[in-house]
Design a protein around this motif. Sequence first.
Motif, PDB file in Angstrom:
ATOM      1  N   VAL A  73       0.829  -1.204   0.000  1.00 57.02           N
ATOM      2  CA  VAL A  73       0.000   0.000   0.000  1.00 57.02           C
ATOM      3  C   VAL A  73       0.866   1.258   0.000  1.00 57.02           C
ATOM      4  O   VAL A  73       0.560   2.234  -0.695  1.00 57.02           O
ATOM      5  CB  VAL A  73      -0.961  -0.004   1.205  1.00 57.02           C
ATOM      6  CG1 VAL A  73      -1.727   1.323   1.292  1.00 57.02           C
ATOM      7  CG2 VAL A  73      -1.946  -1.158   1.092  1.00 57.02           C
ATOM      8  N   GLN A  74       1.955   1.226   0.750  1.00 56.18           N
ATOM      9  CA  GLN A  74       2.846   2.387   0.779  1.00 56.18           C
ATOM     10  C   GLN A  74       3.378   2.694  -0.619  1.00 56.18           C
ATOM     11  O   GLN A  74       3.440   3.862  -1.033  1.00 56.18           O
ATOM     12  CB  GLN A  74       4.001   2.135   1.742  1.00 56.18           C
ATOM     13  CG  GLN A  74       4.930   3.336   1.900  1.00 56.18           C
ATOM     14  CD  GLN A  74       5.998   3.115   2.952  1.00 56.18           C
ATOM     15  OE1 GLN A  74       6.033   2.072   3.608  1.00 56.18           O
ATOM     16  NE2 GLN A  74       6.875   4.075   3.127  1.00 56.18           N
ATOM     17  N   GLN A  75       3.753   1.655  -1.352  1.00 57.99           N
ATOM     18  CA  GLN A  75       4.216   1.862  -2.723  1.00 57.99           C
ATOM     19  C   GLN A  75       3.102   2.447  -3.589  1.00 57.99           C
ATOM     20  O   GLN A  75       3.328   3.359  -4.396  1.00 57.99           O
ATOM     21  CB  GLN A  75       4.674   0.539  -3.325  1.00 57.99           C
ATOM     22  CG  GLN A  75       5.949  -0.023  -2.736  1.00 57.99           C
ATOM     23  CD  GLN A  75       6.219  -1.423  -3.262  1.00 57.99           C
ATOM     24  OE1 GLN A  75       6.718  -1.592  -4.377  1.00 57.99           O
ATOM     25  NE2 GLN A  75       5.876  -2.426  -2.474  1.00 57.99           N
ATOM     26  N   GLY A  76       1.888   1.911  -3.421  1.00 57.51           N
ATOM     27  CA  GLY A  76       0.759   2.412  -4.195  1.00 57.51           C
ATOM     28  C   GLY A  76       0.427   3.860  -3.872  1.00 57.51           C
ATOM     29  O   GLY A  76       0.164   4.670  -4.775  1.00 57.51           O
ATOM     30  N   PHE A  77       0.440   4.193  -2.570  1.00 61.31           N
ATOM     31  CA  PHE A  77       0.147   5.568  -2.168  1.00 61.31           C
ATOM     32  C   PHE A  77       1.232   6.526  -2.661  1.00 61.31           C
ATOM     33  O   PHE A  77       0.942   7.660  -3.055  1.00 61.31           O
ATOM     34  CB  PHE A  77       0.022   5.652  -0.650  1.00 61.31           C
ATOM     35  CG  PHE A  77      -1.332   5.223  -0.114  1.00 61.31           C
ATOM     36  CD1 PHE A  77      -2.242   4.554  -0.911  1.00 61.31           C
ATOM     37  CD2 PHE A  77      -1.675   5.489   1.195  1.00 61.31           C
ATOM     38  CE1 PHE A  77      -3.483   4.158  -0.422  1.00 61.31           C
ATOM     39  CE2 PHE A  77      -2.924   5.110   1.702  1.00 61.31           C
ATOM     40  CZ  PHE A  77      -3.824   4.446   0.899  1.00 61.31           C
ATOM     41  N   ALA A  78       2.485   6.075  -2.627  1.00 60.98           N
ATOM     42  CA  ALA A  78       3.578   6.919  -3.121  1.00 60.98           C
ATOM     43  C   ALA A  78       3.429   7.166  -4.623  1.00 60.98           C
ATOM     44  O   ALA A  78       3.650   8.291  -5.101  1.00 60.98           O
ATOM     45  CB  ALA A  78       4.923   6.257  -2.821  1.00 60.98           C
ATOM     46  N   ALA A  79       3.034   6.129  -5.361  1.00 56.21           N
ATOM     47  CA  ALA A  79       2.818   6.288  -6.801  1.00 56.21           C
ATOM     48  C   ALA A  79       1.677   7.272  -7.057  1.00 56.21           C
ATOM     49  O   ALA A  79       1.747   8.099  -7.980  1.00 56.21           O
ATOM     50  CB  ALA A  79       2.523   4.934  -7.440  1.00 56.21           C
ATOM     51  N   ALA A  80       0.614   7.179  -6.251  1.00 52.34           N
ATOM     52  CA  ALA A  80      -0.513   8.096  -6.406  1.00 52.34           C
ATOM     53  C   ALA A  80      -0.069   9.543  -6.146  1.00 52.34           C
ATOM     54  O   ALA A  80      -0.416  10.464  -6.897  1.00 52.34           O
ATOM     55  CB  ALA A  80      -1.639   7.695  -5.458  1.00 52.34           C
ATOM     56  N   TRP A  81       0.695   9.748  -5.079  1.00 55.23           N
ATOM     57  CA  TRP A  81       1.197  11.079  -4.746  1.00 55.23           C
ATOM     58  C   TRP A  81       2.063  11.637  -5.875  1.00 55.23           C
ATOM     59  O   TRP A  81       1.932  12.815  -6.254  1.00 55.23           O
ATOM     60  CB  TRP A  81       1.967  11.016  -3.438  1.00 55.23           C
ATOM     61  CG  TRP A  81       2.575  12.300  -2.965  1.00 55.23           C
ATOM     62  CD1 TRP A  81       3.892  12.630  -2.969  1.00 55.23           C
ATOM     63  CD2 TRP A  81       1.888  13.417  -2.391  1.00 55.23           C
ATOM     64  NE1 TRP A  81       4.079  13.885  -2.429  1.00 55.23           N
ATOM     65  CE2 TRP A  81       2.861  14.394  -2.067  1.00 55.23           C
ATOM     66  CE3 TRP A  81       0.539  13.697  -2.127  1.00 55.23           C
ATOM     67  CZ2 TRP A  81       2.529  15.623  -1.502  1.00 55.23           C
ATOM     68  CZ3 TRP A  81       0.212  14.923  -1.547  1.00 55.23           C
ATOM     69  CH2 TRP A  81       1.196  15.856  -1.248  1.00 55.23           C
TER      70      TRP A  81
END
Length: 222
Positions: free
Chosen positions: A84-92
């Motif tokens: 999820v952290q990777q996904g949220f970072a990609a979204a940001w």
Amino acid sequence: MKLAIVIPVKSPSRAKYRLEAVLSEAERSHLALTTARDVFGAVSKLQGYGRFVISDDPAMLDEGRRFGLEPLTDRVSQGQSAAVQQGFAAAWDRGYTAALTIPGDVPAVTTEELDELCRYRPEIEVLLAPDREHTGTNGLRLVPPHAITLRFGEDSFNLHLAEARRANRSVEVKEVEGLRYDLDRPDDIVAFMQLNRQTATRDLLTELAVAERVLAATPPRG
């Protein structure tokens, strides 16, 4: 608020091991794939949001792509929080100012429930949707996507509440009926079937008579 939805998904071959008492390995894999498809289907009907699936399994990324989700490769394979952290970072990095994650095994959730959760009180920095026992986190919306440290795993609901307070973030808990039912343990299946929402997952569990298997495997009380 520009929001992205991130769905972390394990390889079906590694999923649902806690159901081994009532399902064979092949059945567990089939169930994991079916639940993910139900979740993908609900998310695919949402408009106006970023929609991502993250996994270390190329086949699951292809499944998500078929539902119109943008695939992200989990490059560390260290569990849900890291994914999820990777996904949220990609979204940001793509300009999203908020992010919502739900797991790939909440097949009862509807598009309408997710849309309401996405839109609900955008000023709240940490919005939590718990499981039916209020121990797990089946929905987590962060504004911004890095608002708190992610703590998925055992007792994640209380850990995320503690992280929000530690970071001095505004926090609220919102009950979402379709997010209360993940399928981790045999008793989760019984609870999910009692909800009586029509999904491909429900059809599969009915076909396999899994609820009956759970009851047969449960020791009598007394």
